[in-house]
Scaffold this motif. Structure first.
Motif, PDB file in Angstrom:
ATOM      1  N   ALA A 225     -20.622  -3.873  -6.733  1.00 35.77           N
ATOM      2  CA  ALA A 225     -19.533  -4.656  -6.163  1.00 35.77           C
ATOM      3  C   ALA A 225     -19.492  -6.084  -6.695  1.00 35.77           C
ATOM      4  CB  ALA A 225     -19.618  -4.669  -4.641  1.00 35.77           C
ATOM      5  N   SER A 226     -20.551  -6.537  -7.339  1.00 34.09           N
ATOM      6  CA  SER A 226     -20.543  -7.891  -7.898  1.00 34.09           C
ATOM      7  C   SER A 226     -19.609  -7.979  -9.106  1.00 34.09           C
ATOM      8  CB  SER A 226     -21.952  -8.313  -8.313  1.00 34.09           C
ATOM      9  OG  SER A 226     -22.333  -7.679  -9.523  1.00 34.09           O
ATOM     10  N   HIS A 227     -19.354  -6.834  -9.751  1.00 33.89           N
ATOM     11  CA  HIS A 227     -18.497  -6.774 -10.937  1.00 33.89           C
ATOM     12  C   HIS A 227     -19.011  -7.683 -12.052  1.00 33.89           C
ATOM     13  CE1 HIS A 227     -15.696  -4.488  -8.511  1.00 33.89           C
ATOM     14  NE2 HIS A 227     -15.784  -5.429  -7.604  1.00 33.89           N
ATOM     15  N   ASP A 228     -20.317  -7.870 -12.082  1.00 33.34           N
ATOM     16  CA  ASP A 228     -20.964  -8.743 -13.056  1.00 33.34           C
ATOM     17  C   ASP A 228     -21.762  -7.881 -14.028  1.00 33.34           C
ATOM     18  OD1 ASP A 228     -21.970 -11.692 -13.624  1.00 33.34           O
ATOM     19  OD2 ASP A 228     -23.716 -10.360 -13.691  1.00 33.34           O
ATOM     20  N   CYS A 229     -21.508  -8.038 -15.317  1.00 34.67           N
ATOM     21  CA  CYS A 229     -22.186  -7.226 -16.326  1.00 34.67           C
ATOM     22  C   CYS A 229     -23.697  -7.440 -16.299  1.00 34.67           C
ATOM     23  CB  CYS A 229     -21.632  -7.516 -17.714  1.00 34.67           C
ATOM     24  SG  CYS A 229     -19.932  -6.942 -17.930  1.00 34.67           S
ATOM     25  N   GLY A 230     -24.136  -8.657 -16.033  1.00 37.08           N
ATOM     26  CA  GLY A 230     -25.572  -8.924 -15.939  1.00 37.08           C
ATOM     27  C   GLY A 230     -26.204  -8.143 -14.805  1.00 37.08           C
ATOM     28  N   ASP A 231     -25.526  -8.079 -13.663  1.00 42.45           N
ATOM     29  CA  ASP A 231     -26.027  -7.294 -12.530  1.00 42.45           C
ATOM     30  C   ASP A 231     -26.062  -5.811 -12.874  1.00 42.45           C
ATOM     31  OD1 ASP A 231     -26.281  -9.623 -11.069  1.00 42.45           O
ATOM     32  OD2 ASP A 231     -24.482  -9.274  -9.846  1.00 42.45           O
ATOM     33  N   LEU A 232     -25.066  -5.338 -13.611  1.00 38.58           N
ATOM     34  CA  LEU A 232     -25.046  -3.922 -14.009  1.00 38.58           C
ATOM     35  C   LEU A 232     -26.204  -3.610 -14.947  1.00 38.58           C
ATOM     36  CD1 LEU A 232     -21.218  -3.345 -14.593  1.00 38.58           C
ATOM     37  CD2 LEU A 232     -22.595  -2.612 -12.631  1.00 38.58           C
ATOM     38  N   ILE A 233     -26.495  -4.521 -15.873  1.00 33.75           N
ATOM     39  CA  ILE A 233     -27.631  -4.325 -16.779  1.00 33.75           C
ATOM     40  C   ILE A 233     -28.927  -4.239 -15.979  1.00 33.75           C
ATOM     41  CG2 ILE A 233     -29.051  -5.439 -18.560  1.00 33.75           C
ATOM     42  CD1 ILE A 233     -26.400  -6.504 -19.770  1.00 33.75           C
ATOM     43  N   GLU A 234     -29.111  -5.157 -15.045  1.00 35.82           N
ATOM     44  CA  GLU A 234     -30.326  -5.157 -14.234  1.00 35.82           C
ATOM     45  C   GLU A 234     -30.426  -3.885 -13.394  1.00 35.82           C
ATOM     46  OE1 GLU A 234     -31.108  -8.770 -12.081  1.00 35.82           O
ATOM     47  OE2 GLU A 234     -30.584  -9.996 -13.823  1.00 35.82           O
ATOM     48  N   LEU A 235     -29.308  -3.423 -12.849  1.00 32.54           N
ATOM     49  CA  LEU A 235     -29.304  -2.196 -12.067  1.00 32.54           C
ATOM     50  C   LEU A 235     -29.696  -1.001 -12.935  1.00 32.54           C
ATOM     51  CD1 LEU A 235     -28.725  -0.641  -9.444  1.00 32.54           C
ATOM     52  CD2 LEU A 235     -26.331  -0.522 -10.168  1.00 32.54           C
ATOM     53  N   ILE A 236     -29.102  -0.896 -14.111  1.00 33.12           N
ATOM     54  CA  ILE A 236     -29.413   0.208 -15.025  1.00 33.12           C
ATOM     55  C   ILE A 236     -30.886   0.175 -15.414  1.00 33.12           C
ATOM     56  CG2 ILE A 236     -28.994   1.128 -17.355  1.00 33.12           C
ATOM     57  CD1 ILE A 236     -26.029   0.088 -16.954  1.00 33.12           C
ATOM     58  N   MET A 237     -31.374  -1.007 -15.762  1.00 40.23           N
ATOM     59  CA  MET A 237     -32.777  -1.133 -16.175  1.00 40.23           C
ATOM     60  C   MET A 237     -33.726  -0.803 -15.016  1.00 40.23           C
ATOM     61  SD  MET A 237     -32.630  -4.482 -18.658  1.00 40.23           S
ATOM     62  CE  MET A 237     -34.416  -4.537 -18.875  1.00 40.23           C
ATOM     63  N   SER A 238     -33.373  -1.228 -13.830  1.00 40.08           N
ATOM     64  CA  SER A 238     -34.192  -0.960 -12.650  1.00 40.08           C
ATOM     65  C   SER A 238     -34.293   0.539 -12.372  1.00 40.08           C
ATOM     66  CB  SER A 238     -33.582  -1.689 -11.446  1.00 40.08           C
ATOM     67  OG  SER A 238     -34.253  -1.348 -10.264  1.00 40.08           O
ATOM     68  N   ILE A 239     -33.166   1.215 -12.418  1.00 44.39           N
ATOM     69  CA  ILE A 239     -33.172   2.662 -12.171  1.00 44.39           C
ATOM     70  C   ILE A 239     -33.859   3.385 -13.319  1.00 44.39           C
ATOM     71  CG2 ILE A 239     -31.756   4.718 -11.783  1.00 44.39           C
ATOM     72  CD1 ILE A 239     -29.688   2.865 -10.418  1.00 44.39           C
ATOM     73  N   TYR A 240     -33.682   2.903 -14.537  1.00 46.15           N
ATOM     74  CA  TYR A 240     -34.370   3.505 -15.684  1.00 46.15           C
ATOM     75  C   TYR A 240     -35.889   3.388 -15.499  1.00 46.15           C
ATOM     76  CZ  TYR A 240     -35.913   4.521 -20.400  1.00 46.15           C
ATOM     77  OH  TYR A 240     -36.566   5.069 -21.481  1.00 46.15           O
ATOM     78  N   ASN A 241     -36.372   2.224 -15.064  1.00 50.24           N
ATOM     79  CA  ASN A 241     -37.809   2.060 -14.796  1.00 50.24           C
ATOM     80  C   ASN A 241     -38.281   3.012 -13.703  1.00 50.24           C
ATOM     81  OD1 ASN A 241     -38.057   0.073 -16.725  1.00 50.24           O
ATOM     82  ND2 ASN A 241     -37.856  -1.617 -15.279  1.00 50.24           N
ATOM     83  N   LYS A 242     -37.432   3.216 -12.709  1.00 49.16           N
ATOM     84  CA  LYS A 242     -37.755   4.158 -11.635  1.00 49.16           C
ATOM     85  C   LYS A 242     -37.843   5.581 -12.185  1.00 49.16           C
ATOM     86  CE  LYS A 242     -36.363   5.114  -6.892  1.00 49.16           C
ATOM     87  NZ  LYS A 242     -35.383   4.771  -5.838  1.00 49.16           N
ATOM     88  N   LYS A 243     -36.959   5.898 -13.125  1.00 51.36           N
ATOM     89  CA  LYS A 243     -36.961   7.220 -13.766  1.00 51.36           C
ATOM     90  C   LYS A 243     -38.260   7.428 -14.556  1.00 51.36           C
ATOM     91  CE  LYS A 243     -34.331   9.975 -17.078  1.00 51.36           C
ATOM     92  NZ  LYS A 243     -33.130   9.996 -17.941  1.00 51.36           N
ATOM     93  N   ILE A 244     -38.680   6.422 -15.309  1.00 52.87           N
ATOM     94  CA  ILE A 244     -39.929   6.505 -16.078  1.00 52.87           C
ATOM     95  C   ILE A 244     -41.113   6.693 -15.134  1.00 52.87           C
ATOM     96  CG2 ILE A 244     -41.496   5.228 -17.618  1.00 52.87           C
ATOM     97  CD1 ILE A 244     -38.895   6.302 -18.948  1.00 52.87           C
ATOM     98  N   TYR A 245     -41.137   5.914 -14.066  1.00 53.92           N
ATOM     99  CA  TYR A 245     -42.210   6.025 -13.066  1.00 53.92           C
ATOM    100  C   TYR A 245     -42.250   7.441 -12.486  1.00 53.92           C
ATOM    101  CZ  TYR A 245     -44.917   5.147  -8.823  1.00 53.92           C
ATOM    102  OH  TYR A 245     -45.850   5.214  -7.816  1.00 53.92           O
ATOM    103  N   ALA A 246     -41.094   7.969 -12.148  1.00 51.96           N
ATOM    104  CA  ALA A 246     -41.026   9.324 -11.584  1.00 51.96           C
ATOM    105  C   ALA A 246     -41.549  10.349 -12.585  1.00 51.96           C
ATOM    106  CB  ALA A 246     -39.589   9.655 -11.177  1.00 51.96           C
ATOM    107  N   GLN A 247     -41.159  10.222 -13.843  1.00 53.83           N
ATOM    108  CA  GLN A 247     -41.622  11.164 -14.866  1.00 53.83           C
ATOM    109  C   GLN A 247     -43.133  11.084 -15.055  1.00 53.83           C
ATOM    110  OE1 GLN A 247     -39.111   9.975 -18.159  1.00 53.83           O
ATOM    111  NE2 GLN A 247     -37.524  11.466 -17.623  1.00 53.83           N
TER     112      GLN A 247
END
Length: 175
Positions: free
Chosen positions: A99-121
């Motif tokens: 909802a922030s509509h900020d590309c920087g926030d989207l990058i951080e969100l993607i990277m955060s979930i990607y790190n969570k994916k790596i941790y899960a794997q």
């Protein structure tokens, strides 16, 4: 006010082209109010929205320079994945970033979930459906806007980012 032919970010739909600015021709609408006719670039359909509407977020797409600066910041971004108690809290956390509509926030969100994916794997688990859904949505929004800003096909954005970040890492290793 946006003009015909401008490319904008519209709410959670993402990148749209303004194809008309005119009084509505639709039944039961005021002829005194100007409406945007928006064509989403990566979805089907057409959107009609009052020029004066302040309930739905709209802004111009970022510039090429802004997109490249954001990409150049990626190696220095440190993220931790959200460890909330419940799905509702997690969904609210992710929704706030979208909802922030900020590309920087989207990058951080993607990277955060990607790190969570790596941790899960690493722990022989799978990424949750909620995480996967929000990661996909964040990527759609970010890659759509970067596609327009960088003037490349949307499908090439991820590779462009990886190449640029890789080149930056290579330059740092030479220092």
């Amino acid at each position: 006010m946006y003009g015909i032919g401008e490319i904008i970010v519209y709410g959670t739909i993402g990148v749209c082209e303004v194809i008309d600015v005119a009084p509505s021709t639709r039944p039961n609408t005021s002829k005194d109010i100007l409406y945007y006719t928006l064509k989403p670039l990566y979805q089907d359909g057409v959107i009609y929205i009052s020029v004066d509407n302040d309930k739905v977020f709209m802004r111009r797409v970022i510039s090429r320079e802004e997109a490249e600066k954001l990409i150049d910041r990626i190696p220095g971004i440190e993220t931790e994945f959200c460890k909330t108690v419940g799905r509702q809290q997690l969904a609210e956390h992710y929704q706030t970033a979208l909802a922030s509509h900020d590309c920087g926030d989207l990058i951080e969100l993607i990277m955060s979930i990607y790190n969570k994916k790596i941790y899960a794997q690493e722990h022989h688990r799978h990424l949750g459906q909620l995480d996967a859904r929000y990661m996909k949505r964040a990527e759609e929004l970010l890659y759509g806007e970067f596609s327009v800003a960088l003037e490349i096909p949307k499908d090439d954005v991820c590779g462009y980012i990886a190449t640029r970040v890789g080149q930056m890492s290579g330059q740092e290793n030479k220092k």
